[in-house]
Write a protein that holds these residues in place. Structure first.
Motif, mmCIF file in Angstrom:
data_model
loop_
_atom_site.group_PDB
_atom_site.id
_atom_site.type_symbol
_atom_site.label_atom_id
_atom_site.label_comp_id
_atom_site.label_asym_id
_atom_site.label_seq_id
_atom_site.Cartn_x
_atom_site.Cartn_y
_atom_site.Cartn_z
ATOM 1 N N TYR A 168 -9.328 -8.796 14.521
ATOM 2 C CA TYR A 168 -8.678 -9.022 13.229
ATOM 3 C C TYR A 168 -8.317 -7.667 12.615
ATOM 4 O O TYR A 168 -9.146 -6.752 12.589
ATOM 5 C CB TYR A 168 -9.595 -9.770 12.262
ATOM 6 C CG TYR A 168 -9.443 -11.272 12.310
ATOM 7 C CD1 TYR A 168 -8.340 -11.897 11.757
ATOM 8 C CD2 TYR A 168 -10.413 -12.063 12.919
ATOM 9 C CE1 TYR A 168 -8.187 -13.269 11.802
ATOM 10 C CE2 TYR A 168 -10.281 -13.447 12.967
ATOM 11 C CZ TYR A 168 -9.161 -14.042 12.405
ATOM 12 O OH TYR A 168 -9.016 -15.405 12.458
ATOM 13 N N GLU A 195 -13.412 -6.594 12.910
ATOM 14 C CA GLU A 195 -12.377 -6.529 11.881
ATOM 15 C C GLU A 195 -12.058 -5.068 11.569
ATOM 16 O O GLU A 195 -12.961 -4.227 11.482
ATOM 17 C CB GLU A 195 -12.840 -7.212 10.589
ATOM 18 C CG GLU A 195 -13.008 -8.722 10.708
ATOM 19 C CD GLU A 195 -13.558 -9.320 9.422
ATOM 20 O OE1 GLU A 195 -12.819 -10.042 8.738
ATOM 21 O OE2 GLU A 195 -14.738 -9.061 9.118
ATOM 22 N N GLY A 198 -3.125 -10.050 7.028
ATOM 23 C CA GLY A 198 -3.989 -10.192 8.186
ATOM 24 C C GLY A 198 -3.264 -10.535 9.473
ATOM 25 O O GLY A 198 -2.272 -11.274 9.484
ATOM 26 N N LEU A 246 -4.304 -11.537 13.657
ATOM 27 C CA LEU A 246 -5.261 -11.751 14.729
ATOM 28 C C LEU A 246 -4.593 -11.330 16.028
ATOM 29 O O LEU A 246 -3.593 -11.922 16.452
ATOM 30 C CB LEU A 246 -5.693 -13.215 14.807
ATOM 31 C CG LEU A 246 -6.620 -13.570 15.980
ATOM 32 C CD1 LEU A 246 -7.917 -12.758 15.928
ATOM 33 C CD2 LEU A 246 -6.919 -15.069 16.009
#
Length: 409
Positions: A28, A382, A279, A281
């Protein structure tokens, strides 16, 4: 997000593929510049009134994201003791965190009050308990259900008549009876319509309902219209016209304040709006399977990391970062979980090859916060990119993390 002349995808000049090589897949990645931009967009839209942003942190509770929010003047809305504690760890004081529960044990509400948070009362039984417990010694807000259906789909609508959230506006007289009985100190009214609301009309409709209800409470300081602004899911997607919405709501809010006799503070509680577009992924392709019915792209992630497409039918734009100029082909992009975890169906992508890195966009909200260890899979790391620097803000899970709370017998 930028595409260079070489068609290379970068975030603040940093190539995400290099991050994946450094920190592993899946990964992430959050772009702090996008979060700052979205906050500025909301502040600008309501610049003419006394407005406060309360980030609905259930969308993304990474401590570094919370600290970024605090650094730019955004306060928090929490729905659980865990979120409340995360906010405090990020440096927020209790009175900067609103507690908006939904049918929780009264002990959780008591803990929030003792921490200094303002509670949004969401039921008559909770209002009765609050009155018996605190009388007029502690302030609270009341969550009104305006009985308006609006949002992307029924699963993310929270203000319609069948929703579990809030106290129906039709019970306003009963609310007033309980408030009078215990002399409860009501300082605000709250409502939250849902999510992915594109048009201004539903916001205006619920605002009018809340303004009318507010006239029944003489000591208000706050009106909270929640969130639900639509974000962009694909290039050219329609979004909430924030400037238009800001102008219309601000005009009605000023009129209400004049009629009410003093200026109140208007709150909004965006979650997805602030972090979704920030964000990404990143995943790696494991197998490309050509089938008579479909071409399947298997990736090293699944519903355990991003459940929104399976739970809500949500759309996430997908980029092939490794082969952006490849010939376009239709694919089903699927996960590695032993369930039907399809991210996309018949999605045209530049030719995908084993080992290619794909990016799922709009993954900053309800990604890791809704993740699980299903199939005994580990959660990803992350990364937060801010001010041109990429920093690891959560390490990848290990099997030892999963075993830590288990007790052998």
């Amino acid at each position: 997000m930028q595409l260079t002349d070489q068609n290379t995808f970068t975030l603040q000049g940093i190539n995400p593929v290099q991050l994946l090589e450094q920190y592993g897949s899946p990964l992430y990645v959050y772009d702090g510049a996008t979060i700052r931009r979205k906050v500025n967009e909301l502040q600008h839209a309501f610049s003419g009134i006394n407005m406060k942003i309360k980030y609905a942190c259930k969308a993304n509770t990474n401590l570094s994201v919370l600290k970024l929010m605090r650094s730019i003047g955004v306060e928090l809305d929490a729905v659980s003791p865990g979120e409340l504690e995360m906010g405090k760890l990020a440096g927020y004081s209790g009175n900067q965190i609103t507690f908006t529960p939904s049918g929780v044990p009264f002990e959780e509400v008591k803990a929030a009050v003792e921490a200094g948070s303002i509670v949004n009362i969401d039921s008559i039984p909770l209002l009765e308990w609050f009155g018996k417990t605190y009388g007029n010694t502690k302030p609270c807000m009341i969550r009104i259900k305006p009985n308006v259906a609006a949002g992307g789909n029924i699963k993310i609508m929270t203000a319609h008549a069948d929703s579990k959230f809030g106290i129906s506006v039709l019970l306003l007289d009963r609310i007033k009876e309980v408030v009078a009985k215990y002399d409860i100190k009501i300082i605000g009214l709250h409502q939250h319509t849902g999510s992915d609301i594109k048009d201004a009309e539903p916001f205006l409709q619920v605002a009018d309902i809340l303004f009318e209800a507010a006239k029944q409470f003489p000591d208000l300081e706050i009106l909270d219209l929640g969130g639900g602004f639509k974000v962009s899911y694909l290039p050219g997607d329609a979004v909430t016209d924030m400037e238009l919405l800001g102008n219309k709501i601000s005009e009605r809010f000023k009129t209400f304040c004049n009629e009410y006799g003093r200026e109140l503070q208007l709150w909004f509680e965006p979650g997805k709006f602030l972090v979704s577009e920030a964000g990404y992924l990143l995943v790696k392709t494991t197998v490309v399977k050509e089938d008579p019915a479909r071409n399947f792209v298997h990736v090293d992630s699944g519903l355990n990391h991003l459940i929104r497409p399976m739970m809500y039918g949500s759309y996430h734009h997908i980029l092939n970062l490794s082969n952006p100029a490849g010939e376009s082909k239709p694919y089903n992009v699927v996960g590695y979980i032993c369930e039907t975890d399809t991210f996309a169906t018949d999605r045209n992508l530049p030719e995908v090859r084993p080992g290619d890195v794909l990016a799922f966009l709009n993954a900053g909200a309800y990604g890791l916060t809704m993740s699980s260890n299903y199939n005994t899979r580990l959660r990803p790391a992350e990364i937060l990119i801010d001010n041109g620097a990429a920093k690891l803000v959560r390490r990848r899970e290990t099997l030892e993390d999963l075993l830590r709370t288990q007790i052998e017998i």
